[in-house]
Design an enzyme around this catalytic site. Structure first.
Site, mmCIF file in Angstrom:
data_model
loop_
_atom_site.group_PDB
_atom_site.id
_atom_site.type_symbol
_atom_site.label_atom_id
_atom_site.label_comp_id
_atom_site.label_asym_id
_atom_site.label_seq_id
_atom_site.Cartn_x
_atom_site.Cartn_y
_atom_site.Cartn_z
ATOM 1 N N LYS A 1 1.264 -0.325 8.752
ATOM 2 C CA LYS A 1 1.883 -1.289 7.825
ATOM 3 C C LYS A 1 3.323 -1.579 8.237
ATOM 4 O O LYS A 1 3.783 -2.723 8.180
ATOM 5 C CB LYS A 1 1.832 -0.737 6.400
ATOM 6 C CG LYS A 1 0.413 -0.548 5.880
ATOM 7 C CD LYS A 1 0.366 0.313 4.630
ATOM 8 C CE LYS A 1 -1.063 0.625 4.206
ATOM 9 N NZ LYS A 1 -1.176 1.680 3.211
ATOM 10 N N VAL B 1 -13.066 -2.837 -2.412
ATOM 11 C CA VAL B 1 -12.225 -4.046 -2.429
ATOM 12 C C VAL B 1 -13.083 -5.311 -2.416
ATOM 13 O O VAL B 1 -12.812 -6.264 -3.160
ATOM 14 C CB VAL B 1 -11.228 -4.033 -1.250
ATOM 15 C CG1 VAL B 1 -10.334 -5.269 -1.327
ATOM 16 C CG2 VAL B 1 -10.379 -2.769 -1.278
HETATM 17 N N1 HSE Z 1 -5.039 5.049 2.166
HETATM 18 C C1 HSE Z 1 -3.944 4.206 1.808
HETATM 19 C C2 HSE Z 1 -3.037 4.937 0.825
HETATM 20 C C3 HSE Z 1 -4.348 2.890 1.211
HETATM 21 O O1 HSE Z 1 -3.277 6.080 0.482
HETATM 22 O O2 HSE Z 1 -2.034 4.340 0.448
HETATM 23 C C4 HSE Z 1 -4.923 1.959 2.226
HETATM 24 O O3 HSE Z 1 -4.022 1.714 3.260
#
Ligand code: HSE
Length: 430
Positions: A207, A15
């Site tokens: 999240k 990123v």
């Molecule tokens: N590892 C996460 C996913 C992305 O597979 O969506 C980063 O949060």
């Protein structure tokens, strides 16, 4: 043109390199949109001499995270390392304390320490921008905090982990079980060597905790979240769900209504032809509903260099324009600390998968257990039996709740002709 907005980038992995590339290739366009150039002053990472396929020779190399955090030339530190504890947390605290904005994709850090860091940012008249932390390239933070700010948001549904969605989609397409698909995804580099953050639902739950805070003006509460991952979902379940008209998704749900605040992360059945049911493979999606806007749905790539860096650079542009906003939509002294309830007593239909000995009286025993909990059957499939005389019974219930289902399952599993553990999943008709 006015003075440049000066940044340091900590972390030059996928990123971080993506951010450098966008800032280099779109420099003029971004300067026009930000009203001023964005200047990368310094970078830092584990290995100075590694070839990353991008020219960083024009930037200073910061010898340590703290040197970058304390560099008085910087307006913002872009943290692209990750991890909720240790030196990264210290660097962010250091940067905020010395009056620098922070841009990050670090959901774990914010889910665990978001309120304290937001307070520190406020005290120093700066902010933390984290569009890339939730659903990668989907601009869901901006949508909730700005686009939907006239609404009382009531529900959020999210497919928030691309690895899980990929595994579930691939299991369905290839007829393979979880462990086989996971192993292949690891061999191909799609899934982490330690997949637990993804497949056990932890990454998605980080999240969801942030989405709940943004949507409802409450403190993020990762510890108060019910989290179930996808390890227990078998190919059989995906096949039977399809027969009943559903897809299985690892679904994050948060809601605020008369019953209070609720949040959960668990595999659920959703209708095949619903908006979320058609989100496949590595894609993420977030569906929200507000009291005036009704439903809003966004779908896109939740990970990867381009999508994640796109969100990071959008945050940098916002900060360069002077659009720093409260971290969780409202000032920290307005954030409510709430008791999150589980979804246990929230009404929904359920999917039940039982393995039974194919013999007389089995169904009567099962329906008696359901009847005791006032659970009514909506749909029923029996498939089997295998060489051991074992059959699968699949039941779709009418509306009930998890308390009733779990107590019926205890009774059902105690029946002599029911084998092993029952599988149950919520059905969200959306
Ligand atoms: N590892 C996460 C996913 C992305 O597979 O969506 C980063 O949060």
């Amino acid at each position: 043109m006015t003075e440049a907005f000066s940044i340091g980038i900590a972390g030059l992995g996928t990123v971080g390199v993506g951010v450098v590339k966008i800032l280099q290739t779109h420099a003029d366009m971004i300067a026009e949109r930000a009203g001023r150039p964005i200047k990368i002053v310094s970078v830092t990472a584990g290995n100075k001499n590694k070839d990353r396929g991008v020219d960083i020779s024009g930037y200073d190399w910061a010898d340590s995270l703290d040197n970058m955090a304390q560099d008085t030339r910087l307006d913002a530190v872009i943290e692209m390392i990750g991890g909720s504890e240790g030196p990264v947390k210290g660097m962010i605290e250091n940067a905020l304390s010395t009056g620098k904005h922070v841009v990050t994709a670090n959901k774990a850090l914010l889910a665990h320490h978001g309120v304290a860091l937001a307070k520190l940012a406020e005290e120093n008249n700066v902010t933390i921008a984290y569009e890339a932390a939730i659903a990668g390239g989907i601009p869901v933070v901006k949508t909730l905090r700005e686009g939907l700010s006239a609404n009382k948001v009531q529900n959020i549904y999210g497919i928030l982990n691309g690895t899980c969605n990929y595994i579930l989609s691939d299991m369905r397409e290839t007829g393979r079980d979880f462990e086989v698909v996971l192993k292949e995804a690891q061999d191909l580099g799609y899934a982490e060597a330690d997949p637990s953050f993804d497949v056990d639902g932890i990454d998605a739950a980080h999240k969801l905790a942030l989405l709940g805070a943004l949507a409802f003006g409450v403190e993020p509460d990762f510890k108060g979240l019910n989290i179930e991952g996808i390890r227990a979902v078998g190919f059989d379940d995906i096949k039977y769900a399809t027969e009943l008209g559903y897809r299985i998704k690892l679904l994050g749900m948060a809601s605020h209504n008369d019953q209070g605040y609720m949040q959960t992360m668990e595999p659920c059945l959703v209708p095949i032809n619903s908006a979320l049911g058609s989100v496949e493979s590595v894609f993420n999606a977030v569906m929200m509903d507000g009291d005036y806007v009704d439903k809003v749905m966004m779908e896109g790539r939740g990970a990867g260099e381009g999508p994640t860096a796109s969100s990071v650079v959008a945050d940098i542009i916002d900060l360069a324009k002077g659009n720093g906003l409260p971290v969780f939509s409202v000032a920290t002294n307005k954030l409510k600390s709430v008791d999150w309830q589980s979804f246990e007593d929230v009404e929904s239909c359920f999917y039940l998968h039982l393995k039974v000995k194919d013999e007389k009286g089995v169904l009567a025993g099962i329906t008696a257990c359901l009847d005791k909990e006032n659970i009514s059957v909506d749909n029923f499939i029996q498939r089997g039996h295998d060489s051991n005389g074992t059959a699968s019974i699949i039941i779709e219930t009418h509306a009930t709740n998890a308390i009733a289902i779990n107590s019926a399952i205890v009774d059902i599993e105690a029946l002599g002709n029911v084998q092993g553990k029952a599988i149950s999943m919520r059905i969200e008709k959306l």
